[in-house]
Design a protein around this motif. Structure first.
Motif, PDB file in Angstrom:
ATOM      1  N   GLN A  87     -13.181  -0.320   0.575  1.00 59.69           N
ATOM      2  CA  GLN A  87     -12.037  -0.657   1.431  1.00 59.69           C
ATOM      3  C   GLN A  87     -10.771  -0.178   0.733  1.00 59.69           C
ATOM      4  OE1 GLN A  87     -12.266  -4.480   3.326  1.00 59.69           O
ATOM      5  NE2 GLN A  87     -10.090  -4.864   3.080  1.00 59.69           N
ATOM      6  N   LEU A  88     -10.005   0.672   1.403  1.00 60.33           N
ATOM      7  CA  LEU A  88      -8.815   1.291   0.820  1.00 60.33           C
ATOM      8  C   LEU A  88      -7.559   0.678   1.422  1.00 60.33           C
ATOM      9  CD1 LEU A  88     -10.015   5.027   0.970  1.00 60.33           C
ATOM     10  CD2 LEU A  88     -10.174   3.430  -0.981  1.00 60.33           C
ATOM     11  N   HIS A  89      -6.697   0.156   0.556  1.00 59.03           N
ATOM     12  CA  HIS A  89      -5.500  -0.565   1.018  1.00 59.03           C
ATOM     13  C   HIS A  89      -4.193   0.110   0.607  1.00 59.03           C
ATOM     14  CE1 HIS A  89      -6.207  -4.505   2.986  1.00 59.03           C
ATOM     15  NE2 HIS A  89      -7.440  -4.334   2.539  1.00 59.03           N
ATOM     16  N   GLY A  90      -4.283   1.342   0.123  1.00 62.02           N
ATOM     17  CA  GLY A  90      -3.055   2.022  -0.305  1.00 62.02           C
ATOM     18  C   GLY A  90      -2.643   3.118   0.659  1.00 62.02           C
ATOM     19  N   GLN A  91      -2.150   4.212   0.084  1.00 60.07           N
ATOM     20  CA  GLN A  91      -1.701   5.346   0.900  1.00 60.07           C
ATOM     21  C   GLN A  91      -2.753   6.465   0.917  1.00 60.07           C
ATOM     22  OE1 GLN A  91       0.763   3.751  -1.307  1.00 60.07           O
ATOM     23  NE2 GLN A  91       1.004   2.612   0.604  1.00 60.07           N
ATOM     24  N   GLU A  92      -4.015   6.074   0.780  1.00 57.11           N
ATOM     25  CA  GLU A  92      -5.074   7.067   0.707  1.00 57.11           C
ATOM     26  C   GLU A  92      -5.196   7.849   2.018  1.00 57.11           C
ATOM     27  OE1 GLU A  92      -6.088   3.380  -1.679  1.00 57.11           O
ATOM     28  OE2 GLU A  92      -5.649   3.748   0.447  1.00 57.11           O
ATOM     29  N   SER A  93      -5.463   9.148   1.895  1.00 54.78           N
ATOM     30  CA  SER A  93      -5.586  10.007   3.071  1.00 54.78           C
ATOM     31  C   SER A  93      -7.020  10.011   3.584  1.00 54.78           C
ATOM     32  CB  SER A  93      -5.189  11.444   2.704  1.00 54.78           C
ATOM     33  OG  SER A  93      -6.133  11.977   1.766  1.00 54.78           O
ATOM     34  N   VAL A 119      -6.725  -0.089  -4.289  1.00 54.68           N
ATOM     35  CA  VAL A 119      -5.393   0.325  -3.840  1.00 54.68           C
ATOM     36  C   VAL A 119      -4.947   1.537  -4.656  1.00 54.68           C
ATOM     37  CG1 VAL A 119      -2.972  -0.338  -3.562  1.00 54.68           C
ATOM     38  CG2 VAL A 119      -4.761  -2.044  -3.214  1.00 54.68           C
ATOM     39  N   ASN A 120      -4.891   2.703  -4.009  1.00 55.98           N
ATOM     40  CA  ASN A 120      -4.418   3.938  -4.652  1.00 55.98           C
ATOM     41  C   ASN A 120      -5.118   4.215  -5.986  1.00 55.98           C
ATOM     42  OD1 ASN A 120      -2.593   4.390  -2.526  1.00 55.98           O
ATOM     43  ND2 ASN A 120      -1.044   3.097  -3.496  1.00 55.98           N
ATOM     44  N   GLU A 121      -6.415   3.982  -6.012  1.00 57.95           N
ATOM     45  CA  GLU A 121      -7.195   4.191  -7.236  1.00 57.95           C
ATOM     46  C   GLU A 121      -7.732   5.623  -7.243  1.00 57.95           C
ATOM     47  OE1 GLU A 121      -7.838   3.896 -10.392  1.00 57.95           O
ATOM     48  OE2 GLU A 121      -7.841   1.728 -10.055  1.00 57.95           O
ATOM     49  N   SER A 122      -8.095   6.116  -8.422  1.00 57.98           N
ATOM     50  CA  SER A 122      -8.616   7.480  -8.517  1.00 57.98           C
ATOM     51  C   SER A 122     -10.042   7.538  -7.983  1.00 57.98           C
ATOM     52  CB  SER A 122      -8.600   7.963  -9.967  1.00 57.98           C
ATOM     53  OG  SER A 122      -9.596   7.280 -10.721  1.00 57.98           O
TER      54      SER A 122
END
Length: 200
Positions: free
Chosen positions: A79-85, A59-62
């Motif tokens: 798997q991306l669960h944040g606001q990643e573009s 989640v919103n990791e670098s």
């Protein structure tokens, strides 16, 4: 069909998922009661065959941290669960599953940016990002918008309702975590039953 068992944190649960036919297993690296370290996930996946995809949830990791975890664990997907573009997803070295919380049955316009990735339809997050274990409004989703996508359905799935989810969405895959738990712990019998039901 893809069947993903997520939030795994014990040898027995990983073994049960693999033995019963899961196609994907998920490790949570974001803040969660199911969070594991990359080193522990590497240990848990030591006997996982190459035919089963190892997925890491962030989640919103670098980018640097994600890539380091990919290398440590040997992840096959992220798997991306944040606001990643979508631009961020494109930079990753492995295929991406981008999760979207579905509120009031409305698919976010952002899914249009993720045609190249797999998407995951989930209920909006509760305490932690990464899914709430609740079902979203299946009957309100505009299924035509999903045409051409590879996608997982998640959120409140259980042995009792997974067949209905498959019937409605005709998804590429289903994804479960809390739905195969008893008192917050992965239940080996429920894992087996869920995979069997999903494969009908």
């Amino acid at each position: 069909m893809w069947i993903k068992i997520c939030g795994l944190s014990t040898d027995d649960a990983v073994a049960a998922a693999v033995a019963n036919g899961a196609t994907h297993i998920g490790f949570v690296f974001a803040e969660s009661k199911r969070q594991v370290t990359p080193e522990y996930a590497k240990y848990l996946s030591r006997n996982v065959p190459k035919t089963v995809k190892k997925v890491g949830l962030f989640v919103n990791e670098s980018l640097t941290t994600i890539e380091k975890t990919i290398a440590t664990v040997g992840l096959d997907m992220v798997q991306l669960h944040g606001q990643e573009s979508a631009a961020f997803a494109d930079q990753l070295s492995v295929p991406v599953i981008k999760a979207f919380g579905i509120k009031d049955g409305k698919l976010p316009v952002e899914i249009l940016d993720f045609k190249q990735q797999v998407i995951l339809l989930d209920a909006p997050p509760a305490k932690f990002a990464g899914g709430s274990g609740h079902q979203f409004d299946w009957d309100k989703v505009d299924l035509a918008m999903l045409s051409g996508y590879q996608f997982f359905v998640a959120g409140g799935l259980t042995t009792d309702n997974v067949l209905n989810a498959v019937r409605i969405f005709k998804p590429t895959g289903v994804d479960v975590s809390s739905g195969v738990e008893t008192s917050g712990v992965k239940d080996l019998d429920k894992i087996k039953a869920f995979i069997e039901k999903s494969n009908v």
